[in-house]
Design a protein around this motif. Structure first.
Motif, PDB file in Angstrom:
ATOM      1  N   GLY A   4       0.822  -1.198   0.000  1.00  0.00           N
ATOM      2  CA  GLY A   4       0.000   0.000   0.000  1.00  0.00           C
ATOM      3  C   GLY A   4       0.850   1.240   0.000  1.00  0.00           C
ATOM      4  O   GLY A   4       2.022   1.196   0.354  1.00  0.00           O
ATOM      5  N   ASN A   5       0.277   2.363  -0.353  1.00  0.00           N
ATOM      6  CA  ASN A   5       0.994   3.618  -0.425  1.00  0.00           C
ATOM      7  C   ASN A   5       0.071   4.745  -0.023  1.00  0.00           C
ATOM      8  O   ASN A   5      -1.107   4.743  -0.341  1.00  0.00           O
ATOM      9  CB  ASN A   5       1.511   3.887  -1.847  1.00  0.00           C
ATOM     10  N   ARG A   6       0.631   5.748   0.684  1.00  0.00           N
ATOM     11  CA  ARG A   6      -0.118   6.937   1.020  1.00  0.00           C
ATOM     12  C   ARG A   6       0.797   8.132   0.803  1.00  0.00           C
ATOM     13  O   ARG A   6       2.008   8.028   0.820  1.00  0.00           O
ATOM     14  CB  ARG A   6      -0.588   6.896   2.482  1.00  0.00           C
ATOM     15  N   ARG A 267      -5.103 -12.552  -8.281  1.00  0.00           N
ATOM     16  CA  ARG A 267      -5.879 -11.374  -8.657  1.00  0.00           C
ATOM     17  C   ARG A 267      -5.152 -10.094  -8.257  1.00  0.00           C
ATOM     18  O   ARG A 267      -5.078  -9.139  -9.027  1.00  0.00           O
ATOM     19  CB  ARG A 267      -7.252 -11.429  -7.998  1.00  0.00           C
ATOM     20  N   ARG A 268      -4.572 -10.065  -7.065  1.00  0.00           N
ATOM     21  CA  ARG A 268      -3.882  -8.863  -6.601  1.00  0.00           C
ATOM     22  C   ARG A 268      -2.642  -8.574  -7.439  1.00  0.00           C
ATOM     23  O   ARG A 268      -2.336  -7.413  -7.741  1.00  0.00           O
ATOM     24  CB  ARG A 268      -3.509  -9.027  -5.127  1.00  0.00           C
ATOM     25  N   ASP A 269      -1.913  -9.613  -7.822  1.00  0.00           N
ATOM     26  CA  ASP A 269      -0.733  -9.431  -8.663  1.00  0.00           C
ATOM     27  C   ASP A 269      -1.125  -8.843 -10.014  1.00  0.00           C
ATOM     28  O   ASP A 269      -0.451  -7.941 -10.532  1.00  0.00           O
ATOM     29  CB  ASP A 269      -0.030 -10.776  -8.842  1.00  0.00           C
ATOM     30  N   PHE A 270      -2.208  -9.331 -10.583  1.00  0.00           N
ATOM     31  CA  PHE A 270      -2.692  -8.801 -11.861  1.00  0.00           C
ATOM     32  C   PHE A 270      -3.088  -7.328 -11.733  1.00  0.00           C
ATOM     33  O   PHE A 270      -2.756  -6.499 -12.604  1.00  0.00           O
ATOM     34  CB  PHE A 270      -3.882  -9.622 -12.350  1.00  0.00           C
ATOM     35  N   LEU A 271      -3.776  -6.965 -10.646  1.00  0.00           N
ATOM     36  CA  LEU A 271      -4.219  -5.583 -10.464  1.00  0.00           C
ATOM     37  C   LEU A 271      -3.036  -4.633 -10.343  1.00  0.00           C
ATOM     38  O   LEU A 271      -3.037  -3.537 -10.921  1.00  0.00           O
ATOM     39  CB  LEU A 271      -5.111  -5.476  -9.222  1.00  0.00           C
ATOM     40  N   HIS A 272      -2.008  -5.034  -9.616  1.00  0.00           N
ATOM     41  CA  HIS A 272      -0.837  -4.170  -9.456  1.00  0.00           C
ATOM     42  C   HIS A 272      -0.091  -4.003 -10.788  1.00  0.00           C
ATOM     43  O   HIS A 272       0.297  -2.890 -11.157  1.00  0.00           O
ATOM     44  CB  HIS A 272       0.105  -4.742  -8.402  1.00  0.00           C
ATOM     45  N   LYS A 273       0.109  -5.088 -11.503  1.00  0.00           N
ATOM     46  CA  LYS A 273       0.859  -5.008 -12.761  1.00  0.00           C
ATOM     47  C   LYS A 273       0.093  -4.217 -13.819  1.00  0.00           C
ATOM     48  O   LYS A 273       0.683  -3.410 -14.551  1.00  0.00           O
ATOM     49  CB  LYS A 273       1.172  -6.413 -13.265  1.00  0.00           C
ATOM     50  N   GLU A 274      -1.214  -4.425 -13.900  1.00  0.00           N
ATOM     51  CA  GLU A 274      -2.010  -3.732 -14.909  1.00  0.00           C
ATOM     52  C   GLU A 274      -2.103  -2.238 -14.602  1.00  0.00           C
ATOM     53  O   GLU A 274      -2.001  -1.397 -15.497  1.00  0.00           O
ATOM     54  CB  GLU A 274      -3.403  -4.348 -14.987  1.00  0.00           C
ATOM     55  N   ARG A 302      -8.969   0.518  -9.234  1.00  0.00           N
ATOM     56  CA  ARG A 302      -9.004   1.976  -9.331  1.00  0.00           C
ATOM     57  C   ARG A 302      -8.171   2.635  -8.235  1.00  0.00           C
ATOM     58  O   ARG A 302      -7.514   3.656  -8.467  1.00  0.00           O
ATOM     59  CB  ARG A 302     -10.445   2.469  -9.272  1.00  0.00           C
ATOM     60  N   GLN A 303      -8.187   2.047  -7.029  1.00  0.00           N
ATOM     61  CA  GLN A 303      -7.362   2.597  -5.950  1.00  0.00           C
ATOM     62  C   GLN A 303      -5.882   2.492  -6.288  1.00  0.00           C
ATOM     63  O   GLN A 303      -5.113   3.442  -6.094  1.00  0.00           O
ATOM     64  CB  GLN A 303      -7.662   1.858  -4.652  1.00  0.00           C
ATOM     65  N   TYR A 304      -5.452   1.332  -6.779  1.00  0.00           N
ATOM     66  CA  TYR A 304      -4.056   1.155  -7.166  1.00  0.00           C
ATOM     67  C   TYR A 304      -3.677   2.146  -8.264  1.00  0.00           C
ATOM     68  O   TYR A 304      -2.604   2.763  -8.234  1.00  0.00           O
ATOM     69  CB  TYR A 304      -3.810  -0.258  -7.673  1.00  0.00           C
ATOM     70  N   LEU A 305      -4.563   2.295  -9.245  1.00  0.00           N
ATOM     71  CA  LEU A 305      -4.286   3.167 -10.380  1.00  0.00           C
ATOM     72  C   LEU A 305      -4.195   4.619  -9.942  1.00  0.00           C
ATOM     73  O   LEU A 305      -3.322   5.369 -10.414  1.00  0.00           O
ATOM     74  CB  LEU A 305      -5.378   2.989 -11.435  1.00  0.00           C
ATOM     75  N   GLN A 306      -5.036   5.030  -9.015  1.00  0.00           N
ATOM     76  CA  GLN A 306      -5.061   6.426  -8.584  1.00  0.00           C
ATOM     77  C   GLN A 306      -3.753   6.834  -7.920  1.00  0.00           C
ATOM     78  O   GLN A 306      -3.153   7.856  -8.272  1.00  0.00           O
ATOM     79  CB  GLN A 306      -6.226   6.665  -7.627  1.00  0.00           C
ATOM     80  N   TYR A 307      -3.282   6.043  -6.950  1.00  0.00           N
ATOM     81  CA  TYR A 307      -2.061   6.472  -6.259  1.00  0.00           C
ATOM     82  C   TYR A 307      -0.832   6.372  -7.163  1.00  0.00           C
ATOM     83  O   TYR A 307       0.112   7.166  -7.042  1.00  0.00           O
ATOM     84  CB  TYR A 307      -1.876   5.718  -4.938  1.00  0.00           C
ATOM     85  N   LYS A 308      -0.820   5.434  -8.104  1.00  0.00           N
ATOM     86  CA  LYS A 308       0.320   5.334  -9.017  1.00  0.00           C
ATOM     87  C   LYS A 308       0.370   6.533  -9.964  1.00  0.00           C
ATOM     88  O   LYS A 308       1.453   7.040 -10.289  1.00  0.00           O
ATOM     89  CB  LYS A 308       0.235   4.032  -9.811  1.00  0.00           C
TER      90      LYS A 308
END
Length: 339
Positions: A4-6, A267-274, A302-308
């Motif tokens: 996670g990241n903040r 599923r989590r690995d796919f979400l982070h890489k995508e 969407r959460q992963y994409l937003q912070y990246k």
């Protein structure tokens, strides 16, 4: 892996304080395992006692008051056997749960009692600086924490030397594995805002079949979970025919939990890489507000994409209006940028 990241704006102009979590697998000794399990139990006991007393106090006085952990150590001396910091964190978490509920009851539930079988066990220890050194530190082969000592860990990634350790959260999965999430903070130069152009803006629309469709008509290739789902179904049927509490039942239940964990990790690995691929390739991404309910995991994506995107100074736009295609989402997102 980064769990996670903040990010928060630093007082210094042009600098930001970023937070990153590194999650590592723990391999405690039998003595350390017993102490970890006891800490889980003490935290659960303390939460329930404080919540019960807070409810009773409110019923009698119409005021909210949560006793501190020290209030219970005389009647429950076993609380002294574990580190005091996780117990203090329980008090802070209960207080925060009450504040969140009264601030926004529609988004937060009233605090509930905890049962051992309801959720994954966990506790948090904050890093304190003493004359002899920090209370939590990384060694060559593990994580050193108060009372537990040095717990052997798989350190696949190490923090940079200017990162500052904030806390360590120890957790246990349903399959019996122990993990430690290490929260670090560090100051970096604030990313320059990127002005998105139409040709550098991507629209995303959730799809129950393809996970999402973008404004170029393309769809990702999510991990093949059909085999895992079919295997889960067969294992669940086999479990339902066994006698609850028997050795075969417990063995089958553990296998079922391991398979659930494997599918979740896929599923989590796919979400982070995508999300990383999209964040690096585009200057702005637009998504529809109601799209999260159309595909499992799209809200987390969407959460992963937003912070990246935000870490690179790029735009993440949520489209509030009605949209039926990814091209509609992109068009409405560009209108918000130009407004």
């Amino acid at each position: 892996m980064a769990a996670g990241n903040r990010k928060s704006i630093s007082a210094a102009e042009g600098r930001t304080t970023q937070y990153t979590v590194i999650k590592v697998r723990l391999h405690p000794t039998p003595v350390q395992t017993a102490l970890i399990e006891k800490t889980f139990g003490c935290c659960r006991y303390l939460w329930n006692r404080m919540l019960a007393d807070a409810r009773e106090f409110y019923a009698a006085t119409d005021l909210h008051y949560i006793p501190t952990p020290a209030h219970y150590k005389r009647e429950a001396p076993f609380l002294r056997d574990v580190d005091s910091q996780p117990l203090c964190t329980v008090h802070q978490n209960l207080r925060k749960a009450y504040l969140n509920f009264f601030r926004d009851p529609s988004s937060f539930q009233y605090p509930k009692f905890k049962r051992k079988k309801d959720r994954a066990d966990s506790f948090t220890v904050y890093c304190r600086q003493y004359r002899t050194g920090p209370s939590i530190s990384l060694t060559s082969g593990g994580v050193r924490m108060p009372k537990l000592g040095c717990v052997k860990a798989v350190l696949h990634r190490r923090p940079l030397h200017w990162w500052s350790l904030v806390s360590a959260s120890v957790s246990k999965t349903r399959s019996g594995k122990y993990f430690c999430s290490l929260l670090f903070k560090y100051s970096v130069k604030e990313a320059e805002p990127v002005l998105p152009a139409p040709e550098r803006t991507l629209g995303l629309w959730a799809s129950p079949v393809h996970f999402y469709l973008d404004s170029l008509g393309r769809a990702p290739e999510p991990p093949e979970l059909a085999k895992s789902r079919e295997k889960l179904r067969r294992m669940q049927q086999r479990l339902s025919r066994m006698q609850r509490g028997s050795r075969n039942y417990e063995d089958q239940l553990r296998k079922l939990r391991l398979l659930h964990e494997h599918a979740a990790n896929q599923r989590r690995d796919f979400l982070h890489k995508e999300s990383r691929r999209i964040a690096n390739a585009w200057d702005a991404v637009c998504t529809g507000e109601g799209a999260a309910g159309s595909a499992p995991g799209f809200g987390m994506f969407r959460q992963y994409l937003q912070y990246k995107l935000e870490r690179q100074g790029k735009r993440y736009i949520v489209v509030d209006g009605l949209a039926e295609t990814a091209e509609d989402v992109k068009r409405q997102g560009l209108a918000q940028i130009c407004a």
